[in-house]
Motif scaffolding. Sequence first.
Motif, PDB file in Angstrom:
ATOM      1  N   GLY A 153      46.113 -49.240  12.757  1.00  0.00           N
ATOM      2  CA  GLY A 153      47.090 -48.833  11.749  1.00  0.00           C
ATOM      3  C   GLY A 153      47.714 -47.492  12.049  1.00  0.00           C
ATOM      4  N   VAL A 154      46.902 -46.538  12.492  1.00  0.00           N
ATOM      5  CA  VAL A 154      47.417 -45.212  12.843  1.00  0.00           C
ATOM      6  C   VAL A 154      48.326 -45.308  14.062  1.00  0.00           C
ATOM      7  CG1 VAL A 154      46.772 -42.920  13.658  1.00  0.00           C
ATOM      8  CG2 VAL A 154      45.480 -43.992  11.792  1.00  0.00           C
ATOM      9  N   ALA A 155      47.897 -46.092  15.076  1.00  0.00           N
ATOM     10  CA  ALA A 155      48.715 -46.253  16.277  1.00  0.00           C
ATOM     11  C   ALA A 155      50.052 -46.913  15.948  1.00  0.00           C
ATOM     12  CB  ALA A 155      47.955 -47.080  17.315  1.00  0.00           C
ATOM     13  N   ALA A 156      50.024 -47.928  15.081  1.00  0.00           N
ATOM     14  CA  ALA A 156      51.265 -48.610  14.701  1.00  0.00           C
ATOM     15  C   ALA A 156      52.205 -47.676  13.957  1.00  0.00           C
ATOM     16  CB  ALA A 156      50.940 -49.832  13.843  1.00  0.00           C
ATOM     17  N   PHE A 157      51.650 -46.824  13.105  1.00  0.00           N
ATOM     18  CA  PHE A 157      52.469 -45.845  12.387  1.00  0.00           C
ATOM     19  C   PHE A 157      53.148 -44.901  13.369  1.00  0.00           C
ATOM     20  CE2 PHE A 157      52.810 -41.583  10.529  1.00  0.00           C
ATOM     21  CZ  PHE A 157      53.633 -41.835   9.441  1.00  0.00           C
ATOM     22  N   ARG A 158      52.393 -44.405  14.313  1.00  0.00           N
ATOM     23  CA  ARG A 158      52.948 -43.448  15.282  1.00  0.00           C
ATOM     24  C   ARG A 158      53.960 -44.097  16.211  1.00  0.00           C
ATOM     25  NH1 ARG A 158      47.097 -40.585  16.735  1.00  0.00           N
ATOM     26  NH2 ARG A 158      47.003 -39.253  14.858  1.00  0.00           N
ATOM     27  N   GLU A 159      53.733 -45.386  16.521  1.00  0.00           N
ATOM     28  CA  GLU A 159      54.628 -46.092  17.447  1.00  0.00           C
ATOM     29  C   GLU A 159      55.758 -46.819  16.730  1.00  0.00           C
ATOM     30  OE1 GLU A 159      51.973 -48.606  19.651  1.00  0.00           O
ATOM     31  OE2 GLU A 159      50.695 -46.901  20.227  1.00  0.00           O
ATOM     32  N   LYS A 160      55.797 -46.662  15.396  1.00  0.00           N
ATOM     33  CA  LYS A 160      56.861 -47.267  14.574  1.00  0.00           C
ATOM     34  C   LYS A 160      56.973 -48.781  14.798  1.00  0.00           C
ATOM     35  CE  LYS A 160      59.669 -43.075  14.113  1.00  0.00           C
ATOM     36  NZ  LYS A 160      58.579 -42.177  14.512  1.00  0.00           N
ATOM     37  N   ARG A 161      55.832 -49.466  14.676  1.00  0.00           N
ATOM     38  CA  ARG A 161      55.778 -50.926  14.815  1.00  0.00           C
ATOM     39  C   ARG A 161      54.855 -51.492  13.732  1.00  0.00           C
ATOM     40  NH1 ARG A 161      50.780 -52.138  16.716  1.00  0.00           N
ATOM     41  NH2 ARG A 161      49.692 -50.572  17.995  1.00  0.00           N
ATOM     42  N   ALA A 162      54.905 -52.807  13.585  1.00  0.00           N
ATOM     43  CA  ALA A 162      54.032 -53.477  12.614  1.00  0.00           C
ATOM     44  C   ALA A 162      52.606 -53.522  13.151  1.00  0.00           C
ATOM     45  CB  ALA A 162      54.522 -54.887  12.336  1.00  0.00           C
ATOM     46  N   PRO A 163      51.600 -53.220  12.325  1.00  0.00           N
ATOM     47  CA  PRO A 163      50.221 -53.269  12.803  1.00  0.00           C
ATOM     48  C   PRO A 163      49.729 -54.700  12.976  1.00  0.00           C
ATOM     49  CG  PRO A 163      50.271 -52.748  10.473  1.00  0.00           C
ATOM     50  CD  PRO A 163      51.700 -52.778  10.924  1.00  0.00           C
ATOM     51  N   ARG A 164      48.762 -54.857  13.854  1.00  0.00           N
ATOM     52  CA  ARG A 164      48.135 -56.165  14.079  1.00  0.00           C
ATOM     53  C   ARG A 164      46.640 -56.027  13.747  1.00  0.00           C
ATOM     54  NH1 ARG A 164      51.805 -55.351  18.244  1.00  0.00           N
ATOM     55  NH2 ARG A 164      50.185 -54.353  19.523  1.00  0.00           N
ATOM     56  N   PHE A 165      46.316 -56.321  12.497  1.00  0.00           N
ATOM     57  CA  PHE A 165      44.950 -56.127  12.023  1.00  0.00           C
ATOM     58  C   PHE A 165      44.069 -57.320  12.394  1.00  0.00           C
ATOM     59  CE2 PHE A 165      47.372 -53.593   8.783  1.00  0.00           C
ATOM     60  CZ  PHE A 165      46.927 -52.362   9.211  1.00  0.00           C
ATOM     61  N   LYS A 166      42.785 -57.033  12.663  1.00  0.00           N
ATOM     62  CA  LYS A 166      41.849 -58.076  13.068  1.00  0.00           C
ATOM     63  C   LYS A 166      40.649 -58.179  12.124  1.00  0.00           C
ATOM     64  CE  LYS A 166      43.036 -57.544  17.952  1.00  0.00           C
ATOM     65  NZ  LYS A 166      42.511 -57.209  19.309  1.00  0.00           N
ATOM     66  N   GLY A 167      40.544 -57.284  11.165  1.00  0.00           N
ATOM     67  CA  GLY A 167      39.425 -57.347  10.233  1.00  0.00           C
ATOM     68  C   GLY A 167      38.120 -56.838  10.803  1.00  0.00           C
ATOM     69  N   ARG A 168      38.232 -55.866  11.731  1.00  0.00           N
ATOM     70  CA  ARG A 168      37.007 -55.277  12.272  1.00  0.00           C
ATOM     71  C   ARG A 168      37.256 -53.851  12.709  1.00  0.00           C
ATOM     72  NH1 ARG A 168      38.235 -59.250  16.398  1.00  0.00           N
ATOM     73  NH2 ARG A 168      38.950 -58.235  18.319  1.00  0.00           N
TER      74      ARG A 168
END
Length: 273
Positions: free
Chosen positions: A258-273
């Motif tokens: 989530g933090v990486a996606a915010f910084r890279e201005k993209r949608a996060p890809r969550f995996k539940g872990r």
Amino acid sequence: MFAETRFDTIACDAPAAGVARITLNRPQAMNAYTFQMCRELSAAIALFADDDDLKVLILTGAGERAFCTGGDISGADPEHSRHVATSPMGHGREMRDGMQAVVLALRRLDKPSLAVIRGYAVAGGLALALACDFRFAGETARLGDTSNKAGLLPDEGGAWLFPRAMGLDKALRMSLLHEIYDAERAERLGLVTEVFPDAELEAQALAFCGHLALKAPLAVRLTKMMMAKAMETSLEASLVDAQMAVMVTNPSEDVREGVAAFREKRAPRFKGR
């Protein structure tokens, strides 16, 4: 396994990625529940709870006439007679092992649930809807408590759920006068989360649940657990729960993503872990 399981009084499917749906399937009886339906609901909710690929639950009723009109008092439920005839405690055991167990199972879920209401949601049907986290209603839906009309009680959980949704005075008025409200008034009273035109209800529900299913699973589940528990506890105890929860979420892969996606201005890809 959830969507493949077959029942007699309910239907289970997965209408979108990460979204499970349970449909009360007794439209000929306005989806009034029987003891068999309660057993099947409890089993289906357990299947949903155990499947980490399913993130959100929709609960709805077949047909346009009703979400659920409470317990079937037509005399068509043979298990009702068997329960109440076996012991002076039969009525209480039937409630405990029937709809009360379903309401508890929904309230204990650590994943979000949405009741999608067409037609009537009254008496135990209203309690069933209020056991879910959210309630979307069609504009022609009707909600209320008709239990007292037949000399019955809001015993499926309504005595606890109704006042928490609308305040004690309004809940008492609804139950004692067995009032039924249109969807807009039900929304104003706190019984409904949002009202939509009937033709848009299903699409709106699927869009909402699809959106929820994309969120970080650990954060969603722990947020629900924290807020539900906080309704019954002190601020200090709630803050301690938060301290414990962040020890699960903050070091997780999902937070790093989530933090990486915010910084890279993209949608996060969550995996539940």
